[in-house]
Each structure stands twice: as structure tokens, then as C-alpha cells.
Design an enzyme around this catalytic site. Structure first.
Site, mmCIF file in Angstrom:
data_model
loop_
_atom_site.group_PDB
_atom_site.id
_atom_site.type_symbol
_atom_site.label_atom_id
_atom_site.label_comp_id
_atom_site.label_asym_id
_atom_site.label_seq_id
_atom_site.Cartn_x
_atom_site.Cartn_y
_atom_site.Cartn_z
ATOM 1 N N ASP A 1 4.390 -7.566 -1.670
ATOM 2 C CA ASP A 1 4.839 -6.844 -0.478
ATOM 3 C C ASP A 1 5.921 -7.595 0.280
ATOM 4 O OD1 ASP A 1 3.154 -8.884 0.340
ATOM 5 O OD2 ASP A 1 1.568 -7.560 1.038
ATOM 6 N N ASN B 1 -9.622 -7.005 7.323
ATOM 7 C CA ASN B 1 -9.976 -5.586 7.243
ATOM 8 C C ASN B 1 -10.113 -5.111 5.795
ATOM 9 O OD1 ASN B 1 -7.372 -5.508 6.341
ATOM 10 N ND2 ASN B 1 -6.564 -4.198 7.974
ATOM 11 N N GLU C 1 -3.631 -1.025 3.776
ATOM 12 C CA GLU C 1 -4.528 -1.022 4.927
ATOM 13 C C GLU C 1 -5.676 -0.037 4.702
ATOM 14 O OE1 GLU C 1 -3.953 -3.474 6.510
ATOM 15 O OE2 GLU C 1 -2.151 -3.485 7.737
#
Ligand code: PGA
Length: 264
Positions: free
Chosen positions: A67, A137, A144
């Protein structure tokens, strides 16, 4: 899934380096999937040390990074281009022609740029070994929570948690990008082998959900349960909330006995 339990961060880094080095030696033209963040720093240092000692050659290797922040130039100190250059590439003999990192400066036709990144991975023969960290998370790459488990490389909006975790790296915290280009979960699942590293108590809940929880887009790393060759390398703190640690140790012993090549 193999769950390798180590004492601390240094042991995690050394064990990951041993596996990555073994994979590079076994296939010098390997295609590596690389990650940024604080977790893989120790791994890169170990690999650099092996290279300097003359026992690890990256000259035929290819790499694809997971990324990059949208809007950051390659020279921006917080860009993942800069991270990879200063923490790994400039210290080893990987050819820059074989290095790929999503371009954060693209504007406009994001879909076609991302399709091109996917195509480059395919043209290189696919990723042999993907290195991953994990977010608090449960994200892998910048996938995400609620990312499609079939997602491919794309533009992704960053979550509040990720922004909070990474903002302090920016001298002006408001300059933290709101989006990134990231490989998708589907892209990651296509790699032949996955190595996920985690260290510290702040990762314990995400690690436990990823390994022992249900497969859900709410925890992107849980998708790795569908991958046939994934190894988690965890320190004691990151493994804290796992309920089956004794079983993982037993599995590791049996793997060492019967299929040691899975650990080489
Ligand atoms: P970290 O990030 O290695 O800096 O903890 C991991 C991640 O967000 O994937």
C-alpha cells in the site's frame, strides 16, 4: 494455519527473517509481497544483516508493496516509498527495476491504475510470499473493517482508528492522508504463502479475532483462515488473548517432526 509463539519482538523478527531468507534462498527469483509499519522493521534489519554477511542475495528477487498513502510524493518522509527505501531497499541488492509500490501521486483514473498494479503482480508470476502486519482494528494492508473479502487493489478510505494510530508520525498531524491505495484482501489471498507478524498487547484482540474468531469483513485478517499456507509469528503479548496456545505449540512440534519444510 500455523501459529508460531515467540517471546518478544526480537524473536519474532528473527524467526520471520529465517523464513523469508529460506524462501529467497530456495527461489532466488522469488516475488515478495512487502509491508511497512513498525512491525516489519526488525525483520528488515535482520535481512539486511544477512545480506551484509554475504549469505542473502536479492539480485533476482521482485517485490510488490501492499500500500501507499494517497497524495504523498515518493520523497515525502512518511510515504511508504521513503520507508522502504531507507529501511530496506538501499541496504540490499534488490534491483529497483523489480521493485513495485503503489503510486500515491496518481490522480483521476484510480481504477485503471489499480488494475495495472494487479496486472503487474500477475505478469511477475504472482506473489510467492506475502509479509503482513496487522492493525489494531484487524486490517491487513489498508483493508479497513468491512472491506470486501474479495477486494482487489483499489483506493480505500482510512478508518478513524488507523488515522489515530498513524497521525503522530506526521509533523503536522492534519497532513495525514485520508485515503490510500492498497492491495485488496483477494489480492493477498492469491499469494502462495502468507507470513503475518504481530507484537505487543495492543494487537492481542485483533490477533485473537483473526485466528479464532469467525471469518468476517469486520476483521479483515480473519480472511486468512481461508488461505492454505499462512503462518502467524506472534510474541507473548500479541498472543495474549488466544485461547488455544497449547494446541498451537503442539501443532508446531508436530510440524517440525513431520513437515519441517513448512517452516523453512
Ligand atoms: P504497525 O502497523 O506495524 O505499525 O503496528 C501494522 C498495520 O497497521 O498493518
Amino acid at each position: 494455519m500455523l501459529v508460531v509463539l515467540k517471546k518478544d519482538y526480537d524473536e519474532v523478527s528473527r524467526e520471520a527473517a529465517r523464513m523469508v531468507a529460506g524462501a529467497v534462498r530456495g527461489k532466488p527469483e522469488i516475488v515478495l509481497g512487502l509491508a511497512t509499519g513498525s512491525t516489519p522493521l526488525g525483520l528488515y534489519q535482520e535481512l539486511i544483516a544477512l545480506h551484509r554477511a554475504g549469505t542473502l542475495d536479492f539480485s533476482r528477487a521482485t517485490s510488490f508493496n501492499l500500500d501507499e498513502y494517497l497524495g504523498l510524493d515518493h520523497s515525502h518522509p512518511q510515504s511508504f516509498h521513503h520507508f522502504m527505501e531507507t529501511n530496506f531497499f538501499q541496504h540490499v541488492n534488490i534491483s529497483r527495476r523489480h521493485v513495485h509500490i503503489p503510486d500515491g501521486t496518481i490522480q483521476g483514473d484510480y481504477d485503471s491504475y489499480c488494475a495495472g498494479y494487479e496486472q503487474s503482480i500477475k505478469s511477475a508470476g504472482g506473489i510467492d510470499l506475502q509479509i503482513l502486519g496487522i492493525g489494531r482494528n484487524g486490517h491487513i494492508g489498508f483493508n479497513e473493517p468491512t472491506s470486501s473479502l474479495a477486494s482487489r487493489t483499489r483506493l480505500k478510505a482510512l478508518s478513524r482508528e488507523t488515522s489515530e494510530d498513524n497521525r503522530h508520525f506526521f509533523s503536522d498531524p492534519s497532513a495525514m492522508p485520508k485515503c490510500a491505495i492498497t492491495m485488496g484482501i483477494g489480492t493477498i489471498l492469491d499469494s502462495r504463502r502468507v507470513l503475518l507478524m504481530a507484537s505487543g498487547r495492543s494487537k492481542a484482540a485483533a490477533v485473537a479475532k483473526a485466528i479464532e474468531g469467525p471469518i468476517t469483513s469486520s476483521v479483515s485478517a480473519s480472511a486468512l483462515q481461508m488461505h492454505p499456507d499462512v503462518t502467524f509469528i506472534l510474541d507473548e503479548e500479541a498472543a495474549y488473548s488466544l485461547t488455544q496456545r497449547d494446541y498451537y505449540r503442539h501443532v508446531l512440534e508436530m510440524t517440525q517432526l513431520f513437515t519441517p519444510e513448512r517452516l523453512s
